[in-house]
Design a protein around this motif. Structure first.
Motif, short mmCIF file in Angstrom:
data_model
loop_
_atom_site.label_atom_id
_atom_site.label_comp_id
_atom_site.label_asym_id
_atom_site.label_seq_id
_atom_site.Cartn_x
_atom_site.Cartn_y
_atom_site.Cartn_z
N ALA A 152 -2.32 15.46 -69.85
CA ALA A 152 -0.93 15.01 -69.76
C ALA A 152 -0.64 14.16 -68.52
CB ALA A 152 0.02 16.20 -69.83
N PRO A 153 -1.02 14.57 -67.31
CA PRO A 153 -0.69 13.75 -66.14
C PRO A 153 -1.27 12.34 -66.23
CG PRO A 153 -1.37 15.94 -65.45
CD PRO A 153 -1.70 15.82 -66.91
N ARG A 154 -2.50 12.23 -66.70
CA ARG A 154 -3.13 10.91 -66.79
C ARG A 154 -2.51 10.07 -67.90
NH1 ARG A 154 -9.41 11.66 -67.15
NH2 ARG A 154 -9.35 9.40 -66.71
N ILE A 155 -2.17 10.71 -69.02
CA ILE A 155 -1.52 9.98 -70.10
C ILE A 155 -0.16 9.47 -69.63
CG2 ILE A 155 -0.45 10.17 -72.39
CD1 ILE A 155 -2.67 12.08 -73.17
N LEU A 156 0.58 10.31 -68.91
CA LEU A 156 1.89 9.90 -68.40
C LEU A 156 1.75 8.74 -67.42
CD1 LEU A 156 3.46 13.44 -67.94
CD2 LEU A 156 4.28 11.66 -69.50
N ASP A 157 0.70 8.79 -66.59
CA ASP A 157 0.46 7.67 -65.68
C ASP A 157 0.21 6.38 -66.46
OD1 ASP A 157 0.79 9.17 -63.41
OD2 ASP A 157 -1.36 9.55 -63.11
N MET A 158 -0.57 6.49 -67.52
CA MET A 158 -0.87 5.32 -68.35
C MET A 158 0.40 4.77 -68.99
SD MET A 158 -4.05 4.65 -68.08
CE MET A 158 -5.49 5.46 -67.40
N LEU A 159 1.24 5.65 -69.49
CA LEU A 159 2.48 5.21 -70.11
C LEU A 159 3.39 4.55 -69.07
CD1 LEU A 159 3.30 8.25 -72.47
CD2 LEU A 159 2.29 6.06 -73.09
N ALA A 160 3.43 5.14 -67.89
CA ALA A 160 4.29 4.58 -66.84
C ALA A 160 3.80 3.21 -66.38
CB ALA A 160 4.34 5.54 -65.65
N SER A 161 2.50 3.01 -66.43
CA SER A 161 1.95 1.73 -65.98
C SER A 161 2.18 0.61 -67.00
CB SER A 161 0.45 1.87 -65.72
OG SER A 161 -0.27 2.00 -66.93
N THR A 167 -6.46 -0.10 -73.59
CA THR A 167 -6.88 0.04 -72.20
C THR A 167 -6.79 1.48 -71.73
OG1 THR A 167 -6.10 -2.21 -71.73
CG2 THR A 167 -6.47 -0.75 -69.84
N ALA A 168 -5.67 2.14 -72.08
CA ALA A 168 -5.46 3.54 -71.68
C ALA A 168 -6.52 4.43 -72.30
CB ALA A 168 -4.07 4.00 -72.09
N ALA A 169 -6.79 4.23 -73.59
CA ALA A 169 -7.79 5.05 -74.28
C ALA A 169 -9.16 4.89 -73.63
CB ALA A 169 -7.85 4.67 -75.76
N ARG A 170 -9.51 3.64 -73.31
CA ARG A 170 -10.81 3.37 -72.69
C ARG A 170 -10.90 4.04 -71.31
NH1 ARG A 170 -10.33 -1.76 -72.01
NH2 ARG A 170 -10.41 -2.12 -74.26
N SER A 171 -9.81 3.97 -70.57
CA SER A 171 -9.79 4.56 -69.23
C SER A 171 -9.96 6.07 -69.27
CB SER A 171 -8.47 4.20 -68.53
OG SER A 171 -8.38 4.82 -67.27
N LEU A 172 -9.40 6.69 -70.32
CA LEU A 172 -9.47 8.14 -70.45
C LEU A 172 -10.72 8.61 -71.20
CD1 LEU A 172 -5.74 8.92 -71.34
CD2 LEU A 172 -6.88 9.25 -69.16
N GLY A 173 -11.50 7.66 -71.67
CA GLY A 173 -12.71 8.01 -72.41
C GLY A 173 -12.41 8.56 -73.79
N LEU A 174 -11.30 8.10 -74.38
CA LEU A 174 -10.89 8.56 -75.70
C LEU A 174 -10.93 7.42 -76.69
CD1 LEU A 174 -7.67 10.57 -74.70
CD2 LEU A 174 -9.95 11.51 -75.11
N GLY A 175 -11.08 7.78 -77.96
CA GLY A 175 -10.94 6.78 -79.00
C GLY A 175 -9.48 6.41 -79.13
N LEU A 176 -9.20 5.23 -79.67
CA LEU A 176 -7.82 4.76 -79.77
C LEU A 176 -6.97 5.71 -80.60
CD1 LEU A 176 -5.68 2.64 -79.21
CD2 LEU A 176 -6.52 1.34 -81.19
N ARG A 177 -7.49 6.16 -81.74
CA ARG A 177 -6.73 7.08 -82.58
C ARG A 177 -6.47 8.40 -81.87
NH1 ARG A 177 -9.18 6.58 -88.78
NH2 ARG A 177 -8.54 4.42 -89.14
N THR A 178 -7.50 8.88 -81.15
CA THR A 178 -7.33 10.14 -80.42
C THR A 178 -6.27 10.00 -79.34
OG1 THR A 178 -9.64 10.76 -80.81
CG2 THR A 178 -8.50 11.88 -79.01
N TYR A 179 -6.31 8.88 -78.62
CA TYR A 179 -5.32 8.65 -77.57
C TYR A 179 -3.92 8.62 -78.15
CZ TYR A 179 -2.47 6.26 -74.11
OH TYR A 179 -1.46 5.93 -73.24
N ARG A 180 -3.73 7.90 -79.23
CA ARG A 180 -2.40 7.81 -79.84
C ARG A 180 -1.95 9.16 -80.37
NH1 ARG A 180 -3.17 1.88 -82.83
NH2 ARG A 180 -2.57 0.64 -80.99
#
Length: 208
Positions: A152-161, A167-180
């Motif tokens: 959650a903290p990292r996802i919130l940072d990504m949303l805030a940025s 880009t966010a999914a790649r940064s978190l090491g997640l697939g795009l569908r998983t990130y969404r």
């Protein structure tokens, strides 16, 4: 009868004896900033184990490690805790005879309505019963959001940025569908209908 009191000091003075004598205490709240928490009412006025305590909270609490640990401790002390995705107003029910409803906070003081009219109390009891039946046991819900709480903290940072999902999914090491999917789960836990609102609510809860 309905009595409206201003501020926690007056409420405490009027209801201390009710908490002391109650054998059944039900509470519903959106977060931990409640009258009971501020007074540590359950611990000071008889303890969890001497009463049957039921608590309903919003899922956003489980996104915070400290709040989640607090709820685990409450369960360890003997309370039953469930999580509801529905909107919750701070409510306390004592022995199904007295209801305390929290109002808005104005000028630093919060108004509380203390209800004792049996017909009104019974109506609130019925609503609490329905909310309790529709809520999910803490352990079950917590297992669902354990991974999300870490992310959650990292996802919130990504949303805030304002970065793109790819880009966010790649940064978190997640697939795009998983990130969404995680973003959707986070919004649901925060009770938000948009990513902007999710950021606002996360800020209000101190998650940012």
């Amino acid at each position: 009868m309905i009595a409206v009191v201003k501020g926690e000091e007056e409420l405490y003075a009027r209801t201390e004896h009710l908490f002391m004598s109650a054998t059944e205490v039900w509470c519903a709240a959106a977060d931990l900033s409640t009258f009971a928490a501020s007074r540590r009412t359950q611990e000071q006025l008889g303890g969890y184990r001497a009463k049957r305590v039921r608590k309903i909270y919003r899922p956003s609490l489980l996104l915070d490690h400290a709040a989640s640990a607090h709820l685990d401790e409450v369960v360890r002390l003997g309370a039953e805790v469930r999580i509801s995705a529905d909107e919750i107003n701070e409510t306390i029910v004592l022995d199904r005879r007295v209801v305390i409803l929290a109002g808005d906070r104005t000028a630093g003081d919060r108004a509380y309505s203390v209800l004792t009219a049996q017909e009104t109390v019974q109506g609130v009891v019925s609503l609490f019963d329905a909310a309790w039946r529709g809520a999910t046991d803490l352990a079950v819900y917590d297992a669902r959001v354990a991974e999300l709480r870490t992310l959650a903290p990292r996802i919130l940072d990504m949303l805030a940025s304002g970065c793109k999902d790819e880009t966010a999914a790649r940064s978190l090491g997640l697939g795009l569908r998983t990130y969404r999917r995680r973003v959707a789960e986070l919004m649901d836990a925060l009770g938000a209908t948009s990513r902007f609102q999710a950021g606002v609510r996360a800020g209000e809860l101190g998650l940012l």
